[in-house]
Design an enzyme around this catalytic site. Sequence first.
Site, PDB file in Angstrom:
ATOM      1  CE  LYS A  93      -6.740  -1.417   2.596  1.00  0.00           C
ATOM      2  NZ  LYS A  93      -5.388  -1.941   2.930  1.00  0.00           N
ATOM      3  CG  ASP A 132      -1.977  -1.060   1.229  1.00  0.00           C
ATOM      4  OD1 ASP A 132      -1.708  -2.155   0.676  1.00  0.00           O
ATOM      5  OD2 ASP A 132      -3.063  -0.822   1.769  1.00  0.00           O
ATOM      6  CE  LYS A 163      -5.343   1.984   2.573  1.00  0.00           C
ATOM      7  NZ  LYS A 163      -4.183   1.326   3.206  1.00  0.00           N
TER       8      LYS A 163
END
EC number: 4.1.2.4
Length: 231
Positions: A191, A100, A162
């Site tokens: 996400k 991430d 995300k």
Amino acid sequence: MATPPARTPDYRTAAKTIDHSLLRPELTLQEVADGCALAARYDVASVCVRPADVPLAVEALAGTDVAVGSVIAFPHGSTLTSVKVAEARALVEAGATELDMVVNIGWLRSGLVDRVRDEIAAVVAAADGHLVKVILENAYLDHDQKVAAYRAVEEAGADYVKTSTGFAPGGATLEDVALMRATVSERVKVKCAGGVRTLDALLEMREAGADRSGATATAAILDEYERRFGR
């Protein structure tokens, strides 16, 4: 026990929506190990641990169906591109399979979208086929900046957009998740992170288009699912 509404996922699908977050800076190694045990017990999608904790998580989760993820340039995104690339390579070497990364938020807000895209592409290349989720930190971006960023993520070849780190003034919103889903193609997943603390919030985010949700309240969320709907 209630019957789940028609669009409610089954227990396993709900659990596999969750990336169990273990990123708070004050966590002890025992707390990280306990968090990995919890993730294995509930059979979530992954844990997301601090970079230095990846070897611990890999060992703790060996033989389970829970992936080990970690973060790059977290939480501010402002390290050099070369450092982000080095982090990606080091995390993969340590055993992480999901990365991430935080974009350079200042570049985005300055209109340097091509530079942001190229940096993401460099991290994707360094990840060598492992999942890359790109954190945009939506709380700092206006609508046009968000849309440009989501498109840059897809052009760079990343796997997920995300919403946030969970460490900014604002976290995930249903509106942002819906905008992400409407902007990127089906190849790119969504996400959300930051504020998903209840089963209802998890299900609402999923309905809005989230494929994964970062969460620290994993046990409470999935225990509530079992109380309502069973396993």
